[in-house]
Design a protein around this motif. Structure first.
Motif, PDB file in Angstrom:
ATOM      1  N   LYS A 261       0.627  -1.313  -0.165  1.00  0.00           N
ATOM      2  CA  LYS A 261      -0.033  -0.129  -0.156  1.00  0.00           C
ATOM      3  C   LYS A 261       0.850   1.571   0.059  1.00  0.00           C
ATOM      4  O   LYS A 261       2.210   1.360   0.860  1.00  0.00           O
ATOM      5  CB  LYS A 261      -0.864  -0.004   0.970  1.00  0.00           C
ATOM      6  CG  LYS A 261      -1.453   1.005   1.084  1.00  0.00           C
ATOM      7  CD  LYS A 261      -3.074   1.102   0.515  1.00  0.00           C
ATOM      8  CE  LYS A 261      -3.899   1.976   0.409  1.00  0.00           C
ATOM      9  NZ  LYS A 261      -5.383   2.513   0.570  1.00  0.00           N
ATOM     10  N   LEU A 262       0.854   2.589  -0.765  1.00  0.00           N
ATOM     11  CA  LEU A 262       1.085   3.967  -0.842  1.00  0.00           C
ATOM     12  C   LEU A 262       0.509   4.515  -0.638  1.00  0.00           C
ATOM     13  O   LEU A 262      -0.451   4.680  -0.635  1.00  0.00           O
ATOM     14  CB  LEU A 262       1.917   3.999  -2.696  1.00  0.00           C
ATOM     15  CG  LEU A 262       2.647   4.992  -2.696  1.00  0.00           C
ATOM     16  CD1 LEU A 262       3.481   4.553  -3.335  1.00  0.00           C
ATOM     17  CD2 LEU A 262       2.072   6.404  -2.758  1.00  0.00           C
ATOM     18  N   TYR A 263       0.497   4.945   0.959  1.00  0.00           N
ATOM     19  CA  TYR A 263       0.199   6.542   0.664  1.00  0.00           C
ATOM     20  C   TYR A 263       1.569   6.892   1.274  1.00  0.00           C
ATOM     21  O   TYR A 263       2.336   8.044   1.761  1.00  0.00           O
ATOM     22  CB  TYR A 263      -0.116   6.021   3.079  1.00  0.00           C
ATOM     23  CG  TYR A 263      -0.744   5.057   3.006  1.00  0.00           C
ATOM     24  CD1 TYR A 263      -2.366   5.557   3.188  1.00  0.00           C
ATOM     25  CD2 TYR A 263      -0.932   3.900   3.389  1.00  0.00           C
ATOM     26  CE1 TYR A 263      -3.691   5.027   3.260  1.00  0.00           C
ATOM     27  CE2 TYR A 263      -2.030   3.313   3.371  1.00  0.00           C
ATOM     28  CZ  TYR A 263      -3.490   3.350   4.080  1.00  0.00           C
ATOM     29  OH  TYR A 263      -4.156   2.858   4.685  1.00  0.00           O
ATOM     30  N   PRO A 264       0.391   8.335   0.349  1.00  0.00           N
ATOM     31  CA  PRO A 264       1.190  10.602   0.876  1.00  0.00           C
ATOM     32  C   PRO A 264       1.366  10.538   1.562  1.00  0.00           C
ATOM     33  O   PRO A 264       0.812  10.144   2.395  1.00  0.00           O
ATOM     34  CB  PRO A 264       0.624  10.651  -0.498  1.00  0.00           C
ATOM     35  CG  PRO A 264      -0.443   9.742  -0.985  1.00  0.00           C
ATOM     36  CD  PRO A 264      -0.632   8.679  -0.505  1.00  0.00           C
ATOM     37  N   ALA A 265       2.642  10.631   2.476  1.00  0.00           N
ATOM     38  CA  ALA A 265       2.790  11.642   3.440  1.00  0.00           C
ATOM     39  C   ALA A 265       1.618  12.581   3.435  1.00  0.00           C
ATOM     40  O   ALA A 265       1.258  13.777   3.313  1.00  0.00           O
ATOM     41  CB  ALA A 265       3.985  12.035   3.598  1.00  0.00           C
ATOM     42  N   GLY A 266       0.655  12.396   5.185  1.00  0.00           N
ATOM     43  CA  GLY A 266       0.316  13.391   5.549  1.00  0.00           C
ATOM     44  C   GLY A 266      -1.268  13.165   4.685  1.00  0.00           C
ATOM     45  O   GLY A 266      -2.597  14.193   5.022  1.00  0.00           O
ATOM     46  N   ALA A 267      -1.521  12.014   3.498  1.00  0.00           N
ATOM     47  CA  ALA A 267      -2.632  11.763   2.680  1.00  0.00           C
ATOM     48  C   ALA A 267      -4.152  11.387   3.834  1.00  0.00           C
ATOM     49  O   ALA A 267      -4.727  12.162   2.917  1.00  0.00           O
ATOM     50  CB  ALA A 267      -2.668  10.849   1.867  1.00  0.00           C
ATOM     51  N   THR A 268      -3.964  11.072   5.488  1.00  0.00           N
ATOM     52  CA  THR A 268      -4.999  10.265   5.617  1.00  0.00           C
ATOM     53  C   THR A 268      -4.334   9.894   6.984  1.00  0.00           C
ATOM     54  O   THR A 268      -3.255  10.491   7.457  1.00  0.00           O
ATOM     55  CB  THR A 268      -5.606   8.977   5.202  1.00  0.00           C
ATOM     56  OG1 THR A 268      -7.133   8.806   5.730  1.00  0.00           O
ATOM     57  CG2 THR A 268      -4.490   8.282   4.987  1.00  0.00           C
TER      58      THR A 268
END
Length: 113
Positions: free
Chosen positions: A15-22
């Motif tokens: 899973k890729l989460y951009p930093a600060g996205a959620t």
């Protein structure tokens, strides 16, 4: 690490989460170039990249984050690791849906249930 995950037979996706996205994503991705080796390894081993697709640039309105991701980051991810299977999650814009519908066999979205 990617090779070991694939060899385990238990891990099918990352899973890729951009930093600060959620919530709790402060340690997410800030520099996409740094994950290119992992993306290439995932493609080579048939693993899937599940993406929370939005940019977190403070100059981008919160309602445009997904749209900007689809226009800028998604093509970058695709070009970094040709053949990588990518699942865009939490789609909320017409542009994101259209990118999946016309993005070829390696781009998908979760099925609605």
């Amino acid at each position: 690490a990617v090779e070991a995950a694939a060899a385990s037979g238990f891990i099918k996706a990352f899973k890729l989460y951009p930093a600060g996205a959620t919530t709790n994503s402060d340690s997410g991705v800030t520099d996409y170039a740094k994950i290119e080796p992992a993306l290439r390894a995932m493609a080579a081993h048939g693993l899937v990249l599940c993406v929370h697709g939005e940019v977190t640039d403070p100059a981008v309105d919160v309602f445009d984050r997904e749209r900007v991701f689809v226009r800028t980051r998604l093509p970058q991810l695709i070009s970094m690791a040709p053949g990588l299977k990518i699942v865009l999650e939490h789609l909320s814009t017409k542009e994101a849906v259209e990118s999946v519908l016309h993005g070829g066999p390696n781009l998908a979205a979760p099925a609605r249930q």
